[in-house]
Design a protein around this motif. Structure first.
Motif, PDB file in Angstrom:
ATOM      1  N   ILE A 199     -40.395  25.129  37.899  1.00 17.92           N
ATOM      2  CA  ILE A 199     -39.737  25.017  36.598  1.00 17.92           C
ATOM      3  C   ILE A 199     -39.414  23.534  36.396  1.00 17.92           C
ATOM      4  CG2 ILE A 199     -37.725  25.697  35.230  1.00 17.92           C
ATOM      5  CD1 ILE A 199     -37.580  28.228  37.038  1.00 17.92           C
ATOM      6  N   HIS A 200     -39.911  22.981  35.299  1.00 12.68           N
ATOM      7  CA  HIS A 200     -39.809  21.531  35.125  1.00 12.68           C
ATOM      8  C   HIS A 200     -38.553  21.146  34.331  1.00 12.68           C
ATOM      9  CE1 HIS A 200     -40.787  17.466  35.097  1.00 12.68           C
ATOM     10  NE2 HIS A 200     -42.099  17.534  34.934  1.00 12.68           N
ATOM     11  N   GLY A 201     -37.494  20.887  35.074  1.00 11.92           N
ATOM     12  CA  GLY A 201     -36.231  20.490  34.441  1.00 11.92           C
ATOM     13  C   GLY A 201     -36.036  18.981  34.439  1.00 11.92           C
ATOM     14  N   ALA A 202     -37.124  18.220  34.691  1.00 12.98           N
ATOM     15  CA  ALA A 202     -36.981  16.761  34.865  1.00 12.98           C
ATOM     16  C   ALA A 202     -37.672  15.976  33.759  1.00 12.98           C
ATOM     17  CB  ALA A 202     -37.564  16.366  36.222  1.00 12.98           C
ATOM     18  N   ASN A 203     -37.593  14.665  33.904  1.00 12.03           N
ATOM     19  CA  ASN A 203     -38.430  13.695  33.188  1.00 12.03           C
ATOM     20  C   ASN A 203     -38.450  13.843  31.664  1.00 12.03           C
ATOM     21  OD1 ASN A 203     -38.861  13.160  35.817  1.00 12.03           O
ATOM     22  ND2 ASN A 203     -41.075  13.243  35.772  1.00 12.03           N
ATOM     23  N   HIS A 204     -37.310  14.185  31.106  1.00 15.69           N
ATOM     24  CA  HIS A 204     -37.128  14.199  29.654  1.00 15.69           C
ATOM     25  C   HIS A 204     -37.909  15.280  28.917  1.00 15.69           C
ATOM     26  CE1 HIS A 204     -35.838  10.178  30.943  1.00 15.69           C
ATOM     27  NE2 HIS A 204     -34.904  10.345  30.049  1.00 15.69           N
ATOM     28  N   TYR A 205     -38.447  16.238  29.655  1.00 17.06           N
ATOM     29  CA  TYR A 205     -39.066  17.369  28.973  1.00 17.06           C
ATOM     30  C   TYR A 205     -37.977  18.329  28.476  1.00 17.06           C
ATOM     31  CZ  TYR A 205     -43.504  15.624  30.742  1.00 17.06           C
ATOM     32  OH  TYR A 205     -44.599  14.839  31.006  1.00 17.06           O
ATOM     33  N   LEU A 206     -38.417  19.445  27.899  1.00 14.58           N
ATOM     34  CA  LEU A 206     -37.501  20.304  27.138  1.00 14.58           C
ATOM     35  C   LEU A 206     -36.212  20.689  27.882  1.00 14.58           C
ATOM     36  CD1 LEU A 206     -37.144  21.804  24.427  1.00 14.58           C
ATOM     37  CD2 LEU A 206     -38.139  23.801  25.540  1.00 14.58           C
ATOM     38  N   TYR A 249     -37.485  24.372  41.288  1.00 16.95           N
ATOM     39  CA  TYR A 249     -36.916  23.768  40.071  1.00 16.95           C
ATOM     40  C   TYR A 249     -36.885  22.256  40.292  1.00 16.95           C
ATOM     41  CZ  TYR A 249     -33.683  22.902  36.188  1.00 16.95           C
ATOM     42  OH  TYR A 249     -33.108  22.458  35.014  1.00 16.95           O
ATOM     43  N   ARG A 250     -37.467  21.532  39.351  1.00 20.54           N
ATOM     44  CA  ARG A 250     -37.481  20.068  39.442  1.00 20.54           C
ATOM     45  C   ARG A 250     -36.442  19.498  38.488  1.00 20.54           C
ATOM     46  NH1 ARG A 250     -42.258  15.549  38.452  1.00 20.54           N
ATOM     47  NH2 ARG A 250     -41.763  14.424  40.347  1.00 20.54           N
ATOM     48  N   PHE A 251     -35.696  18.506  38.948  1.00 18.55           N
ATOM     49  CA  PHE A 251     -34.649  17.921  38.100  1.00 18.55           C
ATOM     50  C   PHE A 251     -34.659  16.408  38.226  1.00 18.55           C
ATOM     51  CE2 PHE A 251     -31.780  16.731  41.538  1.00 18.55           C
ATOM     52  CZ  PHE A 251     -32.231  17.538  42.570  1.00 18.55           C
ATOM     53  N   GLY A 283     -41.383   9.866  45.591  1.00 17.67           N
ATOM     54  CA  GLY A 283     -41.173   8.546  45.004  1.00 17.67           C
ATOM     55  C   GLY A 283     -41.560   7.386  45.883  1.00 17.67           C
ATOM     56  N   SER A 284     -42.672   6.709  45.536  1.00 14.76           N
ATOM     57  CA  SER A 284     -43.130   5.488  46.193  1.00 14.76           C
ATOM     58  C   SER A 284     -43.411   5.678  47.679  1.00 14.76           C
ATOM     59  CB  SER A 284     -42.132   4.341  45.965  1.00 14.76           C
ATOM     60  OG  SER A 284     -41.992   4.088  44.588  1.00 14.76           O
ATOM     61  N   ILE A 285     -44.126   6.742  47.985  1.00 13.14           N
ATOM     62  CA  ILE A 285     -44.590   6.972  49.355  1.00 13.14           C
ATOM     63  C   ILE A 285     -46.100   6.705  49.341  1.00 13.14           C
ATOM     64  CG2 ILE A 285     -44.878   8.695  51.181  1.00 13.14           C
ATOM     65  CD1 ILE A 285     -42.413  10.157  49.671  1.00 13.14           C
ATOM     66  N   LEU A 306     -46.159  13.957  46.720  1.00  7.94           N
ATOM     67  CA  LEU A 306     -46.845  12.697  46.443  1.00  7.94           C
ATOM     68  C   LEU A 306     -47.421  12.731  45.045  1.00  7.94           C
ATOM     69  CD1 LEU A 306     -48.923  12.563  49.738  1.00  7.94           C
ATOM     70  CD2 LEU A 306     -46.886  11.198  49.266  1.00  7.94           C
ATOM     71  N   GLY A 307     -47.201  11.660  44.291  1.00  7.06           N
ATOM     72  CA  GLY A 307     -47.794  11.541  42.965  1.00  7.06           C
ATOM     73  C   GLY A 307     -48.950  10.561  43.009  1.00  7.06           C
ATOM     74  N   ARG A 308     -48.620   9.269  42.862  1.00  8.10           N
ATOM     75  CA  ARG A 308     -49.665   8.247  42.774  1.00  8.10           C
ATOM     76  C   ARG A 308     -50.520   8.176  44.032  1.00  8.10           C
ATOM     77  NH1 ARG A 308     -45.475   3.763  41.107  1.00  8.10           N
ATOM     78  NH2 ARG A 308     -44.266   5.189  42.402  1.00  8.10           N
ATOM     79  N   GLU A 309     -49.884   8.278  45.212  1.00  4.41           N
ATOM     80  CA  GLU A 309     -50.664   8.106  46.449  1.00  4.41           C
ATOM     81  C   GLU A 309     -51.764   9.152  46.612  1.00  4.41           C
ATOM     82  OE1 GLU A 309     -51.237   5.789  48.423  1.00  4.41           O
ATOM     83  OE2 GLU A 309     -52.452   6.954  49.825  1.00  4.41           O
ATOM     84  N   GLY A 334     -52.448  -0.892  34.464  1.00  8.50           N
ATOM     85  CA  GLY A 334     -51.135  -1.240  35.010  1.00  8.50           C
ATOM     86  C   GLY A 334     -50.194  -0.087  35.211  1.00  8.50           C
ATOM     87  N   PHE A 335     -50.653   1.148  34.976  1.00  7.46           N
ATOM     88  CA  PHE A 335     -49.794   2.306  35.189  1.00  7.46           C
ATOM     89  C   PHE A 335     -49.261   2.325  36.611  1.00  7.46           C
ATOM     90  CE2 PHE A 335     -48.810   6.678  36.252  1.00  7.46           C
ATOM     91  CZ  PHE A 335     -48.062   7.055  35.167  1.00  7.46           C
ATOM     92  N   TYR A 336     -50.140   1.974  37.567  1.00  4.18           N
ATOM     93  CA  TYR A 336     -49.789   1.991  38.973  1.00  4.18           C
ATOM     94  C   TYR A 336     -48.657   1.012  39.239  1.00  4.18           C
ATOM     95  CZ  TYR A 336     -50.265   0.791  43.927  1.00  4.18           C
ATOM     96  OH  TYR A 336     -50.024   0.522  45.227  1.00  4.18           O
TER      97      TYR A 336
END
Ligand code: FMN
Length: 197
Positions: free
Chosen positions: A3-10, A56-58, A127-129, A148-151, A195-197
């Motif tokens: 459940i996406h409760g983070a990052n300025h979504y609804l 649940y992500r916040f 975050g930043s791993i 992990l996101g970007r990595e 430059g997203f990275y």
């Protein structure tokens, strides 16, 4: 299901006073997220197999002056920890980042969050791993899991390489001269190159 409760979504927009300007019953910041949690958990109980997991992500702290502060996140986590969720996921750009302001200013967010959840529900940190040492440092914060996101986009074999002891082969940086290096779809590669990275 996460459940996406983070990052300025609804869901986040209901929790944050910066966005939630409602005058009705939904002005209460936790009413909507908890209603979503209950609805999802009820549906899962009814239709899914026993091993189906729901997290649940916040976002613990907003940059906006009237946005979410750690004090409020403590309250939210109090409510969420009493729900039969399988995990909670703190959305951070740096897992070691510190609280921006308020009562907990300067304290490491993930450590506060861990303390507040008090092992009632497993916690995921992110975050930043970007390499094996950073993954270890992240696990040493006491979280049960790391995400992990970007990595994982830079190197989809991150986990296998650690398992096989090939940590020096991990691709930890975006290389703009090597479009073939990261196996990214062209549009995503362009985003990284921009430059997203
Ligand atoms: C290409 C890309 C797209 C992302 N899209 C979303 C998104 O749609 N929603 C979201 O909540 N976070 C999104 N994120 C943020 C990640 O979920 C993650 O929290 C963030 O990148 C920090 O983790 P990292 O340092 O491992 O990348 C995205 C990240 C990347 C790299």
């Amino acid at each position: 299901v996460e459940i996406h409760g983070a990052n300025h979504y609804l869901i986040h927009q209901f929790v944050s006073r910066h966005y939630n300007r409602r005058q009705d019953e939904w002005s209460k910041p936790y009413k909507y997220p908890l209603a979503v949690v209950d609805e999802v958990l009820n549906t899962v109980r009814k239709f899914a197999d026993k091993d189906f997991i729901v997290g649940y992500r916040f976002s613990p702290e907003d940059p906006e002056e009237d946005g979410i502060k750690m004090e409020q996140t403590k309250e939210l986590l109090g409510y969420l920890s009493s729900k039969p969720l399988d995990y909670l996921h703190a959305s951070l750009m740096d897992i070691h980042s510190k609280t921006r302001e308020g009562k907990y200013e300067g304290k490491t967010r993930i450590e506060l969050i861990r303390e507040w959840i008090d092992d009632k529900i497993p916690l995921v940190g992110i975050g930043s791993i970007f390499n094996a040492d950073e993954a270890l440092d992240a696990l040493n914060t006491g979280v049960q899991f790391i995400a992990l996101g970007r990595e994982i986009l830079l190197d989809a074999e991150f986990i296998e390489k650690i398992k096989e002891g090939r940590t020096e082969d991990i691709i930890s940086y975006f290389d703009p001269t090597r479009e073939d290096n990261h196996n990214l779809p062209p549009n995503l590669w362009k985003q990284f190159d921009n430059g997203f990275y």
